[in-house]
Every structure is written in C-alpha cells, then in structure tokens.
Enzyme design. Structure first.
Site, PDB file in Angstrom:
ATOM      1  N   ASP A  68      16.573 115.870  67.242  1.00  0.00           N
ATOM      2  CA  ASP A  68      16.642 114.955  66.106  1.00  0.00           C
ATOM      3  C   ASP A  68      16.586 115.679  64.766  1.00  0.00           C
ATOM      4  OD1 ASP A  68      13.992 115.741  66.441  1.00  0.00           O
ATOM      5  OD2 ASP A  68      13.242 113.754  66.898  1.00  0.00           O
ATOM      6  N   ASN A 137       3.072 106.703  69.558  1.00  0.00           N
ATOM      7  CA  ASN A 137       3.504 105.356  69.944  1.00  0.00           C
ATOM      8  C   ASN A 137       4.452 105.401  71.146  1.00  0.00           C
ATOM      9  OD1 ASN A 137       5.858 106.347  68.875  1.00  0.00           O
ATOM     10  ND2 ASN A 137       6.032 104.848  67.214  1.00  0.00           N
ATOM     11  N   HIS A 139       7.099 107.435  71.451  1.00  0.00           N
ATOM     12  CA  HIS A 139       8.491 107.802  71.186  1.00  0.00           C
ATOM     13  C   HIS A 139       8.816 109.194  71.722  1.00  0.00           C
ATOM     14  CE1 HIS A 139       7.641 109.366  66.805  1.00  0.00           C
ATOM     15  NE2 HIS A 139       7.650 110.394  67.626  1.00  0.00           N
ATOM     16  N   GLU A 144      12.178 104.965  68.898  1.00  0.00           N
ATOM     17  CA  GLU A 144      10.968 104.210  68.634  1.00  0.00           C
ATOM     18  C   GLU A 144      10.797 103.047  69.622  1.00  0.00           C
ATOM     19  OE1 GLU A 144       8.896 105.558  66.758  1.00  0.00           O
ATOM     20  OE2 GLU A 144       9.424 105.634  64.630  1.00  0.00           O
TER      21      GLU A 144
END
Ligand code: GLP
Length: 246
Positions: A68, A137, A139, A144
C-alpha cells in the site's frame, strides 16, 4: 492451512520471520516478495540486512511489490511508504531499485493507478511470499473493516482509528492522508504464501478475533483462515488472549 509460530518477543518474531523470508529467497532467488510497512516489519528488515551484510543472502534477482501507499504522498515525502521501504530495507541490500514496486501515491487518477498496479503484480508473475502486519482493527494492507472481501487494488478512505494509530509517524493527526491505495483482499489472497507477523499485548484482542473467530468482513484479516498457506509468527504477548498452546 494456517500455522501459528510462537515467538518469545518482538526480536524473536523478527528473526523467525526473517528466517522464513530468507528460505524463500534461497529456494527461489528470483522470487517476488510482497512487502509491508509499519512498526511490525522493521525488525525483520533489520535482520535480513544483517544476514545480507554477512554474505548469507542475495537479493540481486528479487522483485518486490508493496501492499500500500498513502494517496497524495510522493516517494520523497518522509511519511510515504516508498520512503519507509528505502530507509528501512532497499537502500541497505543489493535489491535492484527498478524491481521494487509500490502504488504511486502521486497518481491523481485513482482508477488508473489501481489498474496499473494490478497489472504490475500480474506481469511480475504474482507474489510468492506476502509479508503482512495486522492493524488494531483487523486491517491488512489498508483493507479496512466492513469492505467486501473480493477487492483488487483500490483507493480507500482510512478509518478514524487508523488515522489515530498512524498519526505517531506524522506531526499531527491532521497531516495523516485520508486516503490510500492498497492491494485488495483478493490481491492478497492470490499470493502463493502469506507470512503475517504480530507482536505486543495491544494486538492480543484482534489476534483472537482474526484467527480464532468467524471469517467476517468486519475483521478483514479473518479471511486468511481460508488461504491454503499462511504462517503467522506472533509473540507471546500477541497470543496472550488465545488458547492456542502448541
Ligand atoms: C498500517 C499499514 C499496515 C500495517 C498496520 C499495522 O496502517 N497500512 O500494512 O500492517 O498499519 O502497523 P504496525 O505494524 O505499525 O502496528
């Protein structure tokens, strides 16, 4: 199949992960490594650099594709993932810079950039070993919670919790980009092998949910339970909430 390797601490996790990456490079010197950023892989890269300096590793024929990149940051920006990769890994080993790929954060045409990046991954022959960290979280990359699983490289709006978690690298939360380009879940799942590293008590809850709970889009990493060849190297603190004594 998912294999969990227990490490003592961050250092031990990094050495074990670096061993697995080394094995890949030794077995297939012209392999394609999928690489990740964040605090988790820093120690792994440091260990690989050390072994390279000792003459035990050769990255001369290796290709890398990163997961990313923040949208709007150039490779010269110290907060960009391109900068991170150069300063934590690429500049210290004999990797050919022309064969290190990341999404181009400066391409304003999101759709084109995502198609281009998928094409890059296809042209290099797909990823042999994909290294992953794990977001608090759940990811992976910047996929997400709540997004559908079937995504290829796409542009995401970062969640507030991710912006909070990553602001430590910036002067303030306001400076964290609101968007990023990331390989999609489907892109990640196409890697032939996956190596996920995770350390620290702060990740213990999400480790439990991701690898010992149901496979749901609310926990993106949970999809890895469906991949045929996943190795998780986790330290004791990260495993502290799981009943997974080996
Ligand atoms: C970032 C990255 C992820 C990384 C995650 C965890 O947002 N996009 O690829 O795995 O956060 O980071 P860390 O290893 O610093 O906890």
């Amino acid at each position: 199949m998912m294999k969990i390797i227990r490490a003592k601490d961050y250092k031990d996790m990094s050495r074990k992960a670096a061993n697995i990456i080394s094995a890949q490079v030794i077995m297939k010197p012209d392999c394609v490594l999928g690489l990740a950023t964040g605090s988790s892989p820093v120690g792994t890269y440091r260990q690989l650099i050390e072994w390279y300096e000792k003459g035990d590793l050769d990255f001369g024929d290796v290709t890398t594709v990163n997961l990313d990149e923040y949208r709007g940051l150039s490779a010269e920006n110290e907060q960009s993932y391109a900068w991170f990769m150069h300063h934590n890994f690429f500049d210290y080993v004999n990797i050919n810079p022309d064969r290190t790929y990341l999404p181009d954060g400066m391409n304003p045409d999101a759709k084109r950039e995502c198609t281009r990046y998928e094409e890059v991954i296809r042209e290099v022959g797909g990823v042999d070993l994909q290294l992953l960290g794990l977001g608090h979280n759940g990811h992976i990359g910047f996929n997400e919670p709540g997004e559908e699983f079937g995504t290829l490289t796409h542009c995401v709006d970062l969640q507030e919790s991710t912006i909070e978690a990553n602001k430590r690298f910036f002067d303030s939360a306001d400076e964290v980009p609101r968007q990023a380009y990331t390989m999609g879940i489907q892109t990640i799942m196409m890697a032939r092998k996956i190596l996920l590293i995770v350390s620290g008590e702060g990740k213990a809850d999400i480790v439990k949910r991701a690898f010992f709970g149901p496979v749901v889009p609310q926990v993106p990493a949970s999809i890895l339970q469906m991949h045929p060849d996943v190795t998780i190297v986790a330290d004791e603190a990260a495993l502290s909430k799981c009943d997974c004594q080996e």
